[in-house]
Design an enzyme around this catalytic site. Sequence first.
Site, mmCIF file in Angstrom:
data_model
loop_
_atom_site.group_PDB
_atom_site.id
_atom_site.type_symbol
_atom_site.label_atom_id
_atom_site.label_comp_id
_atom_site.label_asym_id
_atom_site.label_seq_id
_atom_site.Cartn_x
_atom_site.Cartn_y
_atom_site.Cartn_z
ATOM 1 N N ASN A 286 -22.182 -38.201 26.540
ATOM 2 C CA ASN A 286 -22.758 -37.138 25.731
ATOM 3 C C ASN A 286 -24.273 -37.246 25.888
ATOM 4 O O ASN A 286 -24.904 -38.103 25.284
ATOM 5 C CB ASN A 286 -22.327 -37.336 24.271
ATOM 6 C CG ASN A 286 -22.855 -36.252 23.355
ATOM 7 O OD1 ASN A 286 -23.601 -35.376 23.786
ATOM 8 N ND2 ASN A 286 -22.479 -36.313 22.093
ATOM 9 N N LYS B 225 -25.232 -40.974 25.057
ATOM 10 C CA LYS B 225 -24.178 -41.763 24.411
ATOM 11 C C LYS B 225 -23.065 -41.930 25.414
ATOM 12 O O LYS B 225 -22.557 -40.941 25.958
ATOM 13 C CB LYS B 225 -23.676 -41.044 23.152
ATOM 14 C CG LYS B 225 -24.717 -41.028 22.072
ATOM 15 C CD LYS B 225 -24.224 -40.321 20.825
ATOM 16 C CE LYS B 225 -25.354 -40.217 19.820
ATOM 17 N NZ LYS B 225 -25.358 -38.972 19.091
ATOM 18 N N ARG C 294 -19.506 -34.128 27.599
ATOM 19 C CA ARG C 294 -19.539 -33.153 26.510
ATOM 20 C C ARG C 294 -20.575 -32.097 26.874
ATOM 21 O O ARG C 294 -21.731 -32.427 27.160
ATOM 22 C CB ARG C 294 -19.944 -33.835 25.215
ATOM 23 C CG ARG C 294 -20.045 -32.853 24.089
ATOM 24 C CD ARG C 294 -20.704 -33.427 22.891
ATOM 25 N NE ARG C 294 -20.774 -32.414 21.854
ATOM 26 C CZ ARG C 294 -21.746 -32.357 20.967
ATOM 27 N NH1 ARG C 294 -22.695 -33.231 20.974
ATOM 28 N NH2 ARG C 294 -21.741 -31.394 20.065
ATOM 29 N N HIS D 120 -18.359 -27.354 17.638
ATOM 30 C CA HIS D 120 -17.513 -28.416 17.062
ATOM 31 C C HIS D 120 -16.048 -28.217 17.448
ATOM 32 O O HIS D 120 -15.149 -28.715 16.766
ATOM 33 C CB HIS D 120 -17.551 -28.424 15.517
ATOM 34 C CG HIS D 120 -18.766 -29.080 14.925
ATOM 35 N ND1 HIS D 120 -19.264 -28.715 13.707
ATOM 36 C CD2 HIS D 120 -19.572 -30.077 15.382
ATOM 37 C CE1 HIS D 120 -20.329 -29.458 13.428
ATOM 38 N NE2 HIS D 120 -20.538 -30.292 14.444
ATOM 39 N N LEU E 176 -17.623 -31.719 8.167
ATOM 40 C CA LEU E 176 -18.837 -31.784 7.348
ATOM 41 C C LEU E 176 -19.622 -33.057 7.652
ATOM 42 O O LEU E 176 -19.194 -34.165 7.314
ATOM 43 C CB LEU E 176 -18.461 -31.766 5.851
ATOM 44 C CG LEU E 176 -17.521 -30.638 5.395
ATOM 45 C CD1 LEU E 176 -17.201 -30.769 3.915
ATOM 46 C CD2 LEU E 176 -18.124 -29.267 5.686
ATOM 47 N N GLY F 174 -24.340 -31.870 11.023
ATOM 48 C CA GLY F 174 -23.990 -30.514 11.439
ATOM 49 C C GLY F 174 -22.623 -30.231 10.827
ATOM 50 O O GLY F 174 -21.777 -31.121 10.820
ATOM 51 N N ARG G 69 -30.104 -27.748 8.697
ATOM 52 C CA ARG G 69 -29.991 -26.334 9.097
ATOM 53 C C ARG G 69 -29.599 -25.484 7.899
ATOM 54 O O ARG G 69 -28.729 -25.883 7.119
ATOM 55 C CB ARG G 69 -28.918 -26.167 10.196
ATOM 56 C CG ARG G 69 -29.280 -26.797 11.510
ATOM 57 C CD ARG G 69 -28.250 -26.419 12.570
ATOM 58 N NE ARG G 69 -28.254 -27.396 13.631
ATOM 59 C CZ ARG G 69 -27.180 -28.044 14.062
ATOM 60 N NH1 ARG G 69 -25.991 -27.790 13.556
ATOM 61 N NH2 ARG G 69 -27.296 -28.914 15.023
ATOM 62 N N ASP H 292 -29.810 -37.332 4.194
ATOM 63 C CA ASP H 292 -28.857 -38.441 4.119
ATOM 64 C C ASP H 292 -27.913 -38.164 2.941
ATOM 65 O O ASP H 292 -28.253 -38.417 1.777
ATOM 66 C CB ASP H 292 -29.631 -39.748 3.928
ATOM 67 C CG ASP H 292 -28.706 -40.940 3.831
ATOM 68 O OD1 ASP H 292 -27.471 -40.737 3.793
ATOM 69 O OD2 ASP H 292 -29.208 -42.070 3.796
ATOM 70 N N GLY I 277 -18.765 -37.092 8.897
ATOM 71 C CA GLY I 277 -19.313 -38.182 8.071
ATOM 72 C C GLY I 277 -19.206 -37.920 6.575
ATOM 73 O O GLY I 277 -18.844 -38.811 5.803
ATOM 74 N N ASN J 173 -15.952 -39.285 4.019
ATOM 75 C CA ASN J 173 -16.379 -40.394 3.146
ATOM 76 C C ASN J 173 -16.736 -40.027 1.721
ATOM 77 O O ASN J 173 -16.794 -40.906 0.878
ATOM 78 C CB ASN J 173 -17.598 -41.099 3.770
ATOM 79 C CG ASN J 173 -17.248 -41.735 5.095
ATOM 80 O OD1 ASN J 173 -16.355 -42.563 5.173
ATOM 81 N ND2 ASN J 173 -17.924 -41.323 6.152
ATOM 82 N N GLU K 287 -14.472 -37.155 18.505
ATOM 83 C CA GLU K 287 -14.708 -36.175 19.567
ATOM 84 C C GLU K 287 -14.611 -36.794 20.961
ATOM 85 O O GLU K 287 -14.115 -36.173 21.890
ATOM 86 C CB GLU K 287 -16.079 -35.501 19.349
ATOM 87 C CG GLU K 287 -16.012 -34.513 18.195
ATOM 88 C CD GLU K 287 -17.359 -34.123 17.627
ATOM 89 O OE1 GLU K 287 -17.989 -34.963 16.958
ATOM 90 O OE2 GLU K 287 -17.780 -32.982 17.837
#
Length: 388
Positions: A7, A14, A88, A177, A206, A209, A238, A279, A324, A328, A374
Amino acid sequence: MKIAVINAGSSSVKFKLFEAKSRSVLAKVTVENIGALGSDITMSFEGKKTKDYAVIKNHHEALKQILELLKTYELLLDFSSLYAIGHRVVHGGEDFCSATLIDEQVIEKLKTLIHLAPLHNRANLEGILVTRKKAPLVKQIAVFDTAFHSKMPEEAYLYALDYELYEKHKIRKYGFHGTSHSYISRLCALEMKRDIKELNIITLHLGNGSSACAIKGGVSIDTSMGFTPLEGLVMGSRSGDIDPAVVFYMQRELGLSVDEVENILNKKSGVLGICGTNDFKAIVSSKDEKSKLALNIMSRRVKKYIGAYMALLGSVDAIVFSGGVGENSAIVRKKILENIGFGIELNGYANSSNGKIISTKNSKVQIMVIKTDEELEIVNECLSFLKS
Ligand code: ADP
């Protein structure tokens, strides 16, 4: 038989190495801040973690560094020994509707799509070009974020603009996504022990992004992101949906340039714009009024999209939380589903203990939490492509 997923971002690469058969992760190496004075290199493998800094000027050097690390720990001797490499690619435009074997023609086509997502696609292409030089004989496959949404009906992807803007300039909703929505909807059907073809599912990815997707019989029929990932839900930084006239106003009345407005909407808005941080973990535990407001705005938007997709789908079998935040945060999930109606009942205990199924037995819609992956889905896509 090893397979790698790459990616490549504008300033990061990555890299994830998988054992193809078992789909187990052998190593993950990330190079960040490429082109800066010092780049961060992190690697995790066999339960260990390493962290390093080096001057890495470009993607070519990043991949060289990644290979050095993999060699050091005898995880991979050469990129040429890979069975395949999955890349990707963020934007496939209207041309790429599924995983595609990369050849010269595909590269030329990808170049023509750069203008649709300049930051992302340029970097993705750079990753492809560098890897092809390093492993010219290895099969390389592009997996597109937009592909899963390519079967959306016309009335979902067309904006109510002058039709010529679509015909001549391809201005339309594409959605992103896709790899994640596809993966979590399939796992949802497996969990329900039902054929995905019989199911209507709303998936919510969620994270920093964020996007929502309405899935009928395994096909995305609508999604919240649009021509770019800026549309739809309120995200980390965003804005998501706003009145487009705000853009004209910012330019005319505030004297901002196009680039400045673009930067504000992408990087200084969302929950960050409201409460000063993106965050979500910190926002959720903060007592600050602005943090509460940011969460209320964000969860209200998700709720509105669920309502809209319930109406579009007619009936819904499952809602899946992922990403994320979705995976969580019990608080965010509760906020989104509070008083939502439709016979949806959240099981408070299962939700706060991060269970997989978090709805009550009586709930008309099953609510699930499914961890997205992903890179694994890119491996799945590559292998099923190569099999076919
Ligand atoms: P990206 O879009 O960058 O892939 P992720 O899906 O990794 O983002 O999500 C990152 C976000 O998830 C961060 O804002 C992080 O604070 C948030 N997050 C992680 N754990 C929790 C948690 N327990 N509660 C709330 N938010 C969390």
